[in-house]
Design an enzyme around this catalytic site. Structure first.
Site, PDB file in Angstrom:
ATOM      1  N   ASP A 153      63.646  10.024  22.011  1.00 34.42           N
ATOM      2  CA  ASP A 153      63.739  11.450  21.680  1.00 34.42           C
ATOM      3  C   ASP A 153      62.483  12.206  22.106  1.00 34.42           C
ATOM      4  OD1 ASP A 153      64.981  13.705  20.680  1.00 34.42           O
ATOM      5  OD2 ASP A 153      65.419  12.843  18.716  1.00 34.42           O
ATOM      6  N   ASP A 211      70.804  19.445  20.473  1.00 36.85           N
ATOM      7  CA  ASP A 211      71.905  18.827  19.722  1.00 36.85           C
ATOM      8  C   ASP A 211      73.144  19.719  19.686  1.00 36.85           C
ATOM      9  OD1 ASP A 211      70.053  16.889  19.234  1.00 36.85           O
ATOM     10  OD2 ASP A 211      70.124  17.062  17.044  1.00 36.85           O
TER      11      ASP A 211
END
Ligand SMILES: *[C@@H]1O[C@H](CO)[C@@H](O)[C@H](O)[C@H]1NC(C)=O
Ligand SMILES: *[C@@H]1O[C@H](CO)[C@@H](O)[C@H](O)[C@H]1NC(C)=O
Ligand SMILES: *[C@@H]1O[C@H](CO)[C@@H](O)[C@H](O)[C@H]1NC(C)=O
Ligand SMILES: *[C@@H]1O[C@H](CO)[C@@H](O)[C@H](O)[C@H]1NC(C)=O
Length: 409
Positions: A153, A211
């Protein structure tokens, strides 16, 4: 248009600068898009070894294993809040009392593979230890545990912006190579600096944006509705906006290195069955990895049937690895979308009605740029209905439905 060209030029320079960076990961691991499940949308950070073992059982019970899903991925929250005193990553000992190695053993014994989550910064998004400065050591730990997939990430690293994403994500690629284990590598840097121009040199998949949200349409967040936008990291884009971004990206899909539209929201939110079918059809035909994002325990059987539709999955896993592209000439902007693409031995035509009422669609195959003449065999994959040998389609498409036509000889 000018801005887009400038931005392309900048990415081209970035790619050149990075050419020097060593070897690539083996693309064998991802010849077709990766398929699996991730804990994040289902559980947030609230999961443990029993909920993961239960998920593994549900892979079998719901037919997901048989349909081709293989990765069981633990997202943020699996690790302790600190490294060991010697500086190694460690599992949370309350939620994973037997550690990750034992879980990997369990998952492998069930014929599946284990994924873990980490971060290119000092911290993960939930403030667990990141791998910045520990890349080689952490890759070695993953290999020792028997981990098969690594989602990496962009929190607590992007903010610092000390090193470019190409450097941070590239360092971990080099470390994974050194680890000696084949580990699928997801570059989750949210679409900054347009990774469809360089992410394939680093990972097996790369996220195209922030996201996703579980909305089908009309999201409330989502700063960037198109791919070449300088705020692509902003989260909250809907299913249809992710599809919109792929108009600009789908041409870059390449076996071994896939643009990833984020986790499937089927089973989450409040999508109708037609909306769920549209979601799945586009992720499949755009060659996104298919990573389920819902709690399998509460998945309605109609949604499970969508996720395990063998004909749709076969498009995603087609050996040619070519994504569909938006056919502007055959579409009506903001109303009826036509996307087309090639598969082994034939073609795929997706017809998506983005209106809240049914619409009529008429499409002649000779306007789609295919190398076919006369009539061909046509099957619509959701209904399984065989249309016989024809050279055009004329049909009703329900609200938010996508019909998926397979054309062959
Ligand atoms: C694991 O999580 C589930 C669901 O939150 C909970 O019911 C269960 O008690 C937990 N098990 C352990 C061993 O912590
Ligand atoms: C382990 O997880 C539990 C439950 O989520 C949490 O309360 C605890 O702080 C975690 N422990 C460590 C050492 O990270
Ligand atoms: C989405 O927004 C458009 C434009 O404002 C509106 O016409 C449409 O009804 C909305 N659709 C849904 C499902 O809310
Ligand atoms: C879910 O969708 C149905 C059908 O569109 C609608 O009637 C219902 O109000 C929605 N529920 C929520 C919580 O949005």
């Amino acid at each position: 248009m000018l801005l887009q060209k400038k931005v392309n030029a900048i990415s081209a320079i970035t790619v050149l600068l990075h050419m020097s960076s060593s070897q690539a990961l083996s693309s064998e691991l991802a010849k077709t898009p990766l398929m699996g499940w991730s804990s994040w949308n289902a559980f947030g950070t609230n999961f443990n070894s029993s909920s993961i073992e239960r998920t593994v059982q549900l892979f079998h019970d719901l037919g997901l294993t048989q349909a081709g899903y293989e990765y069981v991925n633990l997202d943020d929250g699996w690790s302790a809040y600190s490294r060991t005193v010697d500086g190694y990553l460690q599992a949370n000992e309350t939620t994973f009392p037997n550690g990750i190695g034992a879980l990997a053993h369990y998952i492998h014994a069930n014929g599946l593979k284990l994924g873990l989550y980490g971060d290119s910064g000092v911290y993960t998004c939930e403030f667990h230890p990141g791998s910045s400065g520990y890349e080689k050591r952490d890759a070695q730990t993953l290999a020792e545990w028997g981990v098969d997939y690594w989602k990496y990430d962009n929190c607590g690293g992007f903010a610092a912006m000390v090193d470019s994403p190409q450097i941070r994500f590239g360092d971990m690629k080099d470390a994974l190579l050194l680890s000696g284990r084949d580990i699928a590598y997801e570059v989750c840097e949210w679409g900054y600096q347009f990774p469809w121009h360089w992410g394939g040199d680093i990972g097996h998949s790369y996220r195209i944006g922030g996201d996703i949200t579980d909305k089908f349409i009309n999201e409330t967040g989502c700063a960037c509705k198109t791919a070449y936008c300088l705020d692509t990291g902003y989260a909250g884009c809907s299913v249809t906006t992710m599809m919109r971004k792929m108009r600009e990206i789908s041409q870059y899909q390449t076996p071994g290195h896939w643009a990833y539209m984020d986790m499937l929201q089927i089973g989450n939110g409040n999508m109708t069955l037609y909306q769920q079918q549209t979601h799945f059809a586009f992720w499949a035909a755009l060659k996104s990895p298919l990573i389920i994002g819902t709690n399998l325990e509460t998945l309605p059987s109609a949604s499970a049937a969508i996720l395990t539709n063998a004909d749709i999955i076969a498009i995603n896993q087609d050996p040619l690895g070519l994504a569909v592209h938006y056919m502007q000439g055959a579409s009506i902007e903001n109303s009826l979308q036509v996307w087309v693409g090639e598969i082994e031995g034939g073609y795929i035509v997706l017809v998506f009605n983005e209106k809240s009422y049914p619409q009529h669609a008429s499409i002649s195959f000779n306007q789609l740029g295919f190398d076919i003449q006369g009539n061909v065999n046509v099957k619509e994959l959701w209904s399984g209905h065989n249309w016989g040998r024809i050279n055009s389609i004329s049909t009703t498409v329900e609200s938010y439905q996508t019909l998926v036509f397979k054309l062959g000889h």
